[in-house]
Design an enzyme around this catalytic site. Structure first.
Site, PDB file in Angstrom:
ATOM      1  N   SER A  83     -14.225  -6.362  -4.589  1.00  9.66           N
ATOM      2  CA  SER A  83     -12.861  -6.804  -4.925  1.00  9.66           C
ATOM      3  C   SER A  83     -12.570  -6.871  -6.416  1.00  9.66           C
ATOM      4  O   SER A  83     -11.397  -6.949  -6.799  1.00  9.66           O
ATOM      5  CB  SER A  83     -12.594  -8.179  -4.325  1.00  9.66           C
ATOM      6  OG  SER A  83     -12.169  -8.041  -3.002  1.00  9.66           O
ATOM      7  N   LYS A  86     -10.101  -4.485  -7.731  1.00  5.94           N
ATOM      8  CA  LYS A  86      -8.651  -4.697  -7.543  1.00  5.94           C
ATOM      9  C   LYS A  86      -7.956  -4.990  -8.870  1.00  5.94           C
ATOM     10  O   LYS A  86      -6.834  -4.543  -9.114  1.00  5.94           O
ATOM     11  CB  LYS A  86      -8.409  -5.864  -6.576  1.00  5.94           C
ATOM     12  CG  LYS A  86      -8.846  -5.583  -5.147  1.00  5.94           C
ATOM     13  CD  LYS A  86      -8.863  -6.871  -4.318  1.00  5.94           C
ATOM     14  CE  LYS A  86      -9.291  -6.608  -2.882  1.00  5.94           C
ATOM     15  NZ  LYS A  86      -9.589  -7.830  -2.132  1.00  5.94           N
ATOM     16  N   TYR A 209      -9.539   3.232  -1.274  1.00  3.06           N
ATOM     17  CA  TYR A 209      -9.791   1.819  -1.569  1.00  3.06           C
ATOM     18  C   TYR A 209     -11.264   1.474  -1.320  1.00  3.06           C
ATOM     19  O   TYR A 209     -11.902   0.797  -2.129  1.00  3.06           O
ATOM     20  CB  TYR A 209      -8.852   0.950  -0.708  1.00  3.06           C
ATOM     21  CG  TYR A 209      -9.248  -0.493  -0.675  1.00  3.06           C
ATOM     22  CD1 TYR A 209      -8.956  -1.340  -1.749  1.00  3.06           C
ATOM     23  CD2 TYR A 209      -9.940  -1.024   0.409  1.00  3.06           C
ATOM     24  CE1 TYR A 209      -9.349  -2.673  -1.726  1.00  3.06           C
ATOM     25  CE2 TYR A 209     -10.330  -2.353   0.437  1.00  3.06           C
ATOM     26  CZ  TYR A 209     -10.034  -3.169  -0.629  1.00  3.06           C
ATOM     27  OH  TYR A 209     -10.433  -4.481  -0.608  1.00  3.06           O
ATOM     28  N   TYR A 261      -8.803 -15.781  -4.628  1.00  3.50           N
ATOM     29  CA  TYR A 261      -8.177 -15.921  -3.300  1.00  3.50           C
ATOM     30  C   TYR A 261      -7.537 -17.298  -3.139  1.00  3.50           C
ATOM     31  O   TYR A 261      -6.867 -17.777  -4.046  1.00  3.50           O
ATOM     32  CB  TYR A 261      -9.202 -15.651  -2.175  1.00  3.50           C
ATOM     33  CG  TYR A 261     -10.085 -14.476  -2.439  1.00  3.50           C
ATOM     34  CD1 TYR A 261      -9.536 -13.214  -2.650  1.00  3.50           C
ATOM     35  CD2 TYR A 261     -11.463 -14.601  -2.515  1.00  3.50           C
ATOM     36  CE1 TYR A 261     -10.337 -12.123  -2.887  1.00  3.50           C
ATOM     37  CE2 TYR A 261     -12.274 -13.514  -2.761  1.00  3.50           C
ATOM     38  CZ  TYR A 261     -11.710 -12.271  -2.944  1.00  3.50           C
ATOM     39  OH  TYR A 261     -12.501 -11.203  -3.193  1.00  3.50           O
TER      40      TYR A 261
HETATM   41  N1  GLN Z   1     -14.321  -3.956   0.122  1.00  6.77           N
HETATM   42  C1  GLN Z   1     -14.173  -5.330   0.508  1.00  6.77           C
HETATM   43  C2  GLN Z   1     -13.114  -5.450   1.597  1.00  6.77           C
HETATM   44  O1  GLN Z   1     -12.131  -4.788   1.509  1.00  6.77           O
HETATM   45  C3  GLN Z   1     -13.806  -6.156  -0.681  1.00  6.77           C
HETATM   46  C4  GLN Z   1     -13.613  -7.588  -0.345  1.00  6.77           C
HETATM   47  C5  GLN Z   1     -14.066  -8.530  -1.395  1.00  6.77           C
HETATM   48  O2  GLN Z   1     -14.849  -8.238  -2.290  1.00  6.77           O
HETATM   49  N2  GLN Z   1     -13.630  -9.747  -1.220  1.00  6.77           N
HETATM   50  O3  GLN Z   1     -13.275  -6.169   2.544  1.00  6.77           O
END
Ligand code: GLN
Length: 338
Positions: A83, A86, A209, A261
């Protein structure tokens, strides 16, 4: 409440600069020694390959905007960025679309729900709420410049590599493992499409992604990537401009609100820095104008954030005076060399 375990650790006020090299080095070592033995939390296993990580791994890197890099522990162990990607893909699409447009397209507000929530999207009329949860991240990846999936991938890989200051490679095992188990992300992409919020093929976008999440980085890489956002968009090691200063600012604002989050408010309350975490155990926290802390340790709390990483970052934020909200009476420091 987030347990940052900083009882008795003195809160230094945020000033314009980091203390000298020696002090940063000493505190990075102290943070590693202090939290090395913490064994709370569990290694993620919903992406099967991630469960192979050694729970003992713990690296702390601090990258200064002046170009210095401090490394303690396992800062050379490569892990999939997950993540954390992102944040940097968002910066790349902000650079392309600009402040207003990107704010409308992917939103900036916290969902208050887990990163892979479907309900968050439904409750918001199919509009992704922010680019740091999966729905908004998938929508952001769809906006990456490129006429074909291959060109888009080239933009992502080259863009994230510029942030890191070196060529980043994909961990094919992670990519294959996650591709075989990511039906929830595929569902999110389809749902976005059903609301007219995905201007690209959903399968192709989720594949991109997933590939972006599989790029391999180290704690030192994410520290340099974060320090690029702390340095007005210029990589402090290569001195290459990666994004504009406005984009760096916007990305940090979104990280402050959403990077951890549904724990983002607690994180800001306890640590006071924009940051982004990933399920493989990385966290990057950014101190604007000063630098960034990259930590890596695979044991996670229930929200999916690295336990040792959170604690080490909290300790360094306090002792290095990084908390962006911490000030003291200006007169109290008059005449003092800080
Ligand atoms: N690739 C993971 C997902 O999409 C990334 C999630 C994360 O690092 N929180 O579930």
């Amino acid at each position: 409440m987030l347990n940052t375990d900083t009882e008795g650790v003195l809160q230094e006020a945020a000033t314009g600069a980091l203390p000298g090299w020696e002090r940063v080095e000493e505190l990075a070592r102290a943070a590693h020694a202090r939290y090395r033995a913490v064994d709370d939390g569990t290694v993620a296993d919903y992406i099967p390959v991630l469960a192979e990580a050694d729970p003992a791994w713990f690296g702390i890197a601090v990258a200064e905007t002046g170009g210095a890099l401090h490394e303690v522990g396992e800062t050379g162990v490569a892990f999939s960025i997950q993540s954390i990607s992102k944040a940097f893909v968002y910066a790349l699409v902000c650079e392309e679309f600009g402040h207003e447009r990107i704010g409308e397209l992917v939103g900036v507000d916290n969902t208050g729900l887990p990163f892979n929530s479907v309900i968050a999207l439904e409750l918001n009329g199919g509009h992704p709420m922010n680019p740091m949860v999966n729905a908004g991240a998938i929508a952001s990846t769809a906006l990456v410049p490129g006429a074909t999936a291959a060109e888009k991938w080239e933009s992502i890989q080259a863009g994230l590599s510029r942030f890191a200051g070196r060529e980043l490679e994909v961990d094919e095992r992670v990519f294959v493992s996650e591709s075989a188990t990511n039906s929830r992300n595929q569902a999110l992409a389809r749902l976005l499409q059903s609301y007219g919020r995905l201007d690209a093929d959903p399968g192709e976008t989720v594949e991109l992604y997933t590939r972006q999440c599989s790029l391999l980085v180290t704690a030192s890489d994410i520290a340099v990537m974060g320090a690029t956002l702390a340095d007005g968009g210029v990589n402090p090691v290569t001195r290459e401009r990666v994004v504009s200063a406005d984009v760096a600012r916007d990305t940090l604002a979104v990280l402050a609100a959403n990077g951890l989050y549904e724990r983002s408010g607690e994180w800001l309350f306890q640590i006071g820095l924009p940051a982004k975490s990933g399920v493989s155990g990385g966290i990057v926290a950014v101190a604007p104008g000063k630098g960034a802390i990259g930590t890596f340790s695979p044991r996670l709390d229930e929200a999916g954030n690295s336990v040792r990483g959170e604690r080490a970052t909290a300790y360094l934020s306090r002792t290095l005076g990084l908390n962006i909200f911490a000030s003291i009476d200006a007169r109290a420091t008059e005449g003092k060399q800080r």
